[in-house]
Design a protein around this motif. Sequence first.
Motif, PDB file in Angstrom:
ATOM      1  N   LEU A 206       0.815  -1.211   0.000  1.00  0.00           N
ATOM      2  CA  LEU A 206       0.000   0.000   0.000  1.00  0.00           C
ATOM      3  C   LEU A 206       0.855   1.271   0.000  1.00  0.00           C
ATOM      4  O   LEU A 206       0.606   2.173  -0.809  1.00  0.00           O
ATOM      5  CB  LEU A 206      -0.948  -0.016   1.200  1.00  0.00           C
ATOM      6  N   GLY A 207       1.832   1.363   0.854  1.00  0.00           N
ATOM      7  CA  GLY A 207       2.700   2.549   0.916  1.00  0.00           C
ATOM      8  C   GLY A 207       3.475   2.773  -0.372  1.00  0.00           C
ATOM      9  O   GLY A 207       3.413   3.857  -0.963  1.00  0.00           O
ATOM     10  N   PRO A 208       4.237   1.761  -0.846  1.00  0.00           N
ATOM     11  CA  PRO A 208       5.011   1.983  -2.060  1.00  0.00           C
ATOM     12  C   PRO A 208       4.151   2.223  -3.300  1.00  0.00           C
ATOM     13  O   PRO A 208       4.503   3.045  -4.150  1.00  0.00           O
ATOM     14  CB  PRO A 208       5.855   0.721  -2.219  1.00  0.00           C
ATOM     15  N   LEU A 209       3.017   1.540  -3.406  1.00  0.00           N
ATOM     16  CA  LEU A 209       2.164   1.773  -4.574  1.00  0.00           C
ATOM     17  C   LEU A 209       1.497   3.139  -4.519  1.00  0.00           C
ATOM     18  O   LEU A 209       1.316   3.791  -5.552  1.00  0.00           O
ATOM     19  CB  LEU A 209       1.108   0.674  -4.706  1.00  0.00           C
ATOM     20  N   THR A 210       1.151   3.595  -3.334  1.00  0.00           N
ATOM     21  CA  THR A 210       0.589   4.940  -3.203  1.00  0.00           C
ATOM     22  C   THR A 210       1.618   5.964  -3.665  1.00  0.00           C
ATOM     23  O   THR A 210       1.299   6.866  -4.447  1.00  0.00           O
ATOM     24  CB  THR A 210       0.159   5.228  -1.750  1.00  0.00           C
TER      25      THR A 210
END
Length: 192
Positions: A146-150
């Motif tokens: 979630l963090g890296p894709l955001t």
Amino acid sequence: MARASAADAAETARRILETAASHFAAQGYGAASVDEIARASAVTRGAVYHHYTSKPLLFAAVAAEQQRIVADAIVTATAESTPDTALRDGSHAFLDAITRGAASRVLLIDGPAVLGWEEWRRLDGEGPEQELRTGLREAGVSPALLGPLTAALSGAMNELALWLVARPDDDDARTDAHAALDRLLNAVAPRS
């Protein structure tokens, strides 16, 4: 009487903010003048400084308002969306909102330089990026990604917005930008 005075002060601050947004968008931060903003707002320079203290703080208030406007456009676009379509609907709303009006110049061009990278990222994180994170979560992206894709999608969408605003006379640019965004979204969260 105090209520009328507070209401008048709030109206004056709002008018200054709207005028400043127009000036920063049209002229850029460096060329925009507090004197011109005051004149166009029908107030004194002192009134501008009373409400916003300095030109950088006035710009910061304009940037925060533009981030709110972009985030509101995302929320509005996704209000009726299903979890399967919210990411796509919100992402397209972001692209349209950030490339129209004052948002592109204020947020994408002048914002990082005037506000500084950390403050610019904080504002983005509290507005459009937060909506993007929600959309990715609802689309089923794993918590680990979630963090890296955001971050990756947010950066790609900001670059796509810059690409689009650099082509104001290209009638096909908006269609092409939305098609490119769909390709990115298909890679990140394919439709079921």
